[in-house]
Design a protein around this motif. Sequence first.
Motif, PDB file in Angstrom:
ATOM      1  N   UNK A   1      43.513  79.807  45.665  1.00  0.00           N
ATOM      2  CA  UNK A   1      45.304  79.192  45.776  1.00  0.00           C
ATOM      3  C   UNK A   1      45.909  80.309  46.429  1.00  0.00           C
ATOM      4  N   UNK A   2      46.408  79.850  47.460  1.00  0.00           N
ATOM      5  CA  UNK A   2      47.432  80.887  48.392  1.00  0.00           C
ATOM      6  C   UNK A   2      48.853  80.292  48.374  1.00  0.00           C
ATOM      7  N   UNK A   3      49.853  81.093  48.777  1.00  0.00           N
ATOM      8  CA  UNK A   3      51.082  80.650  49.133  1.00  0.00           C
ATOM      9  C   UNK A   3      51.116  80.890  50.490  1.00  0.00           C
ATOM     10  N   UNK A   4      51.853  79.950  50.963  1.00  0.00           N
ATOM     11  CA  UNK A   4      51.698  79.838  52.608  1.00  0.00           C
ATOM     12  C   UNK A   4      53.294  79.316  53.149  1.00  0.00           C
ATOM     13  N   UNK A   5      53.379  79.953  54.363  1.00  0.00           N
ATOM     14  CA  UNK A   5      55.073  79.890  54.643  1.00  0.00           C
ATOM     15  C   UNK A   5      54.969  78.408  55.573  1.00  0.00           C
TER      16      UNK A   5
ATOM     17  N   UNK B   1      43.207  78.632  58.275  1.00  0.00           N
ATOM     18  CA  UNK B   1      41.530  78.893  57.910  1.00  0.00           C
ATOM     19  C   UNK B   1      41.168  79.891  58.804  1.00  0.00           C
ATOM     20  N   UNK B   2      41.420  79.763  60.176  1.00  0.00           N
ATOM     21  CA  UNK B   2      40.916  80.655  61.056  1.00  0.00           C
ATOM     22  C   UNK B   2      41.601  82.089  61.152  1.00  0.00           C
ATOM     23  N   UNK B   3      42.700  82.187  60.781  1.00  0.00           N
ATOM     24  CA  UNK B   3      43.222  83.425  60.401  1.00  0.00           C
ATOM     25  C   UNK B   3      42.778  84.351  59.064  1.00  0.00           C
ATOM     26  N   UNK B   4      42.659  83.475  58.112  1.00  0.00           N
ATOM     27  CA  UNK B   4      42.277  84.061  56.627  1.00  0.00           C
ATOM     28  C   UNK B   4      40.587  83.605  56.419  1.00  0.00           C
ATOM     29  N   UNK B   5      39.845  83.184  57.478  1.00  0.00           N
ATOM     30  CA  UNK B   5      38.306  83.143  57.320  1.00  0.00           C
ATOM     31  C   UNK B   5      37.844  82.371  56.115  1.00  0.00           C
ATOM     32  N   UNK B   6      38.639  80.985  55.973  1.00  0.00           N
ATOM     33  CA  UNK B   6      38.247  80.077  55.027  1.00  0.00           C
ATOM     34  C   UNK B   6      36.943  79.150  55.611  1.00  0.00           C
ATOM     35  N   UNK B   7      36.125  78.432  55.087  1.00  0.00           N
ATOM     36  CA  UNK B   7      35.237  77.817  55.506  1.00  0.00           C
ATOM     37  C   UNK B   7      35.987  76.567  56.088  1.00  0.00           C
ATOM     38  N   UNK B   8      35.257  75.934  57.421  1.00  0.00           N
ATOM     39  CA  UNK B   8      35.835  74.792  57.848  1.00  0.00           C
ATOM     40  C   UNK B   8      34.674  73.752  57.953  1.00  0.00           C
TER      41      UNK B   8
ATOM     42  N   UNK C   1      38.090  69.934  51.618  1.00  0.00           N
ATOM     43  CA  UNK C   1      38.969  70.692  51.246  1.00  0.00           C
ATOM     44  C   UNK C   1      38.383  72.099  50.909  1.00  0.00           C
ATOM     45  N   UNK C   2      38.840  73.309  51.420  1.00  0.00           N
ATOM     46  CA  UNK C   2      38.248  74.702  51.173  1.00  0.00           C
ATOM     47  C   UNK C   2      39.379  75.474  50.795  1.00  0.00           C
TER      48      UNK C   2
ATOM     49  N   UNK D   1      50.242  83.716  54.691  1.00  0.00           N
ATOM     50  CA  UNK D   1      50.249  83.651  53.363  1.00  0.00           C
ATOM     51  C   UNK D   1      49.636  84.643  52.587  1.00  0.00           C
ATOM     52  N   UNK D   2      49.417  84.515  51.240  1.00  0.00           N
ATOM     53  CA  UNK D   2      48.973  85.591  50.425  1.00  0.00           C
ATOM     54  C   UNK D   2      48.147  84.848  49.204  1.00  0.00           C
ATOM     55  N   UNK D   3      47.114  85.427  48.720  1.00  0.00           N
ATOM     56  CA  UNK D   3      46.490  84.771  47.856  1.00  0.00           C
ATOM     57  C   UNK D   3      47.021  85.222  46.490  1.00  0.00           C
TER      58      UNK D   3
END
Length: 806
Positions: free
Chosen positions: A323-327, A352-359, A256-257, A305-307
């Motif tokens: 924590x983000x909200x997402x559609x 994650x790819x769109x918003x550059x989170x760790x995978x 979980x990232x 989404x938005x942080x």
Amino acid sequence: MSVYDFREIEKKWQTKWKDNNQYKMDTRDESKPKYYCLEMFPYPSGKIHMGHVRNYSIGDVVARFKKMEGYNVLHPMGWDSFGLPAENAAIKNGIHPHIWTMSNIEEMKEQLNVLGLSYDWDREVTTSTPEYYKWTQKIFLEFYKEGLAYKKNSFVNWCPSCETVLANEQVVQGCCERCDSVVEKKELEQWYFKITDFAEDLLKDLDKLDGWPEKVKLMQRNWIGKSHGATIDFKIKDSDETITVYTTRPDTVYGTTFMVVAPEAPLARELVKGTEYEAVLDNFLTKIHSLSSIERESASLEKEGEFIGKVVINPLTGKEIPIWVANYVLADYGTGAVMGVPAHDERDNDFAVKYNFDIIPVIDENDKMINSQEFNGMTKEEAFDGIIEKLESEGKGNKKTNYRLRDWLISRQRYWGCPIPVVYCDDCGIVPVDDADLPVLLPTDVEFTGRGESPLTTSESFKSCTCPKCGKPARREVDTMDTFVDSSWYFMRYIDNKNEENVFDSDIVNKWMPVDQYIGGVEHAILHLLYARWFTKAFKKMGWTVHDEPFQNLLTQGMVLMDGSKMSKSKGNTISPMEIIEKFGADTARLFILFAAPPERDLDWSDAGVEGCFKFINRVYRVVDELSYLAGKDVEFGELNKQDQEMRAKTNSTMKKVTEDLSVKFGFNTAIASLMELVNELYKYKELDNRNEAVLKEALEAIVVIIAPFTPHLGEELWTMIGKEGSVFDISWPKYDESAIQLDEIEIVVQVNGKVRSKIMVPVEITEDEMKESALSDDRVKEFIEGKSIVKVVSIPSKLVNIVVK
């Protein structure tokens, strides 16, 4: 010879049935076993269509056959008469929904009677009449007392142009079906039924329904959506509060990232309260308001989404997670919050790819755990339980069974529905209407503008009332109930529809429920059937009934197609049943619709097929008329020759097959095909010089009885033509003579290289070798094998011999 005048015949018998109360029955009669046959009742649109003809013809054959088998048959009909079309008609044409609805009912009732359906109209119910919806309101109040009805805030589809709430089915590609405006989400207080309390019973009791199609049970299982997983607590950084998520994949928690929250969930509003991120959330909600739930769950949806300014701690890794909200997250799944595991979830990965989170992968290609501390090397199945145990031991989570099923939102901002019988008092809050004041009647002084939250708000006489508890001024509920509420218990009201003291007499309903055979379209496989099942279980919980399930057997008939497509006005490919009835008669329409395909499959309309059925009916009428002289004759079989025996065998084997087709598998098409074969054989047999009149009479009477449930007007007419009194439907279904079916000789087919070259008669007890020898010595067969070498001879006992030559 008389002519088959279907107009005169059908009108004659419809009048006699009505005058004689032919189909009136008594639910208190216990001299016979009960059989409850029911087709789903229609919305009174004013015109029956071919789907109606098919549905009701199927039910009518079942009802008539079961009555002849000796059952006390309950076969009612009524009207699912609340609903939006009547309200739209009021808006468009200025006609009151009640007037529009009752006019349509009279028109459709006349059309159903023209079809010759065996309904006990004395049991008719109309859900939009006060005599019915009084009891729907009583049921609501009892649910409310039991805690099964409650009110809460929820997001609904809102049309800003019409200024009204829309049901999901009224939203087409994100727009209002009436005005094409973009639909938004709006938070309103709504009434719900607590069906989730029965989720496990609704699921496990599907196993009891052996008489239901597997596809329907599977659809319900998927809708209920039972899953096993865990709730996991994520502590909010710099706070004593936690966010709980439900997941079916606790084995992936180490991966979980990020966390995503449904933007419309109360949790999201709480997280941003009093911060600069309130505006962020509001703007994001506005942005996604036009998306339906189906679109948001679609894999093809572009993830956005938005942080929202908060961070939680992964309970097992200790890492901080934003924590983000997402559609793509919905408020009604779990807690409205989802842990983002991009390495093992496609939607999370897109995000994650769109918003550059760790995978971070935690399961390798061999399904072994990696990057998961002490669980590395385990299979994911082993880690599943192990991680839950660790979470429970550390007080950070628990094993959990979850359901996709959500409580039933029954509020509708409509006029033409059952009023919800509660009032709102400033001092007392929500107050149920007293039983003595039921029904809460729909007012007549309303405006149908197509705008506003509910037409009931335009009636001051309705809105303003007195609190039943304290006597002070109060306000009535202006929402009405979902029409599925009306159709979730109507089958019980049929049993005791004249009861003026209660919803129904429990003793009578317990004797007649469950419905033995329910028939209707597969489009109702989920919601209507699920809700009806829930009502039945709720009634049992309240002590009203003893049954767990409402419908013992279910037949979902296929659609009627034209050139492979569903009939619809928009496609211009509809056929009017009344036009067919006018041209060929109701019996022809019924026979075709029952013969053209098995009932559970789609049926492709064929003008030639209709004409063929009409010709067949005429053929039956002519042969009965020709042989009607036998009616007064006292005849005996006497000594039977081979042709007599074969005719008797055909008559009785047909009787046996039709009986089995109707009583076991509803093989209407194969039963009719067998009848057609019998008629063909009778035509041949009657031309013989030495025909046996007793054999003729047996075949003739069998044909009349067999055809009667399919073509009831014709059946009654033929019954009188062969000298019988009373109604053919008052007799017992005849028994077939098993001994007559057992012939001394049978006919087998002989093929040469797979092509039929002869048919020969052989003794019933013939051995396989003797059968081959008879085939090889047949004169016609010899012509095709002479001068050729026989490679092999293949035989199927009592049926076929195939000789392979080269």
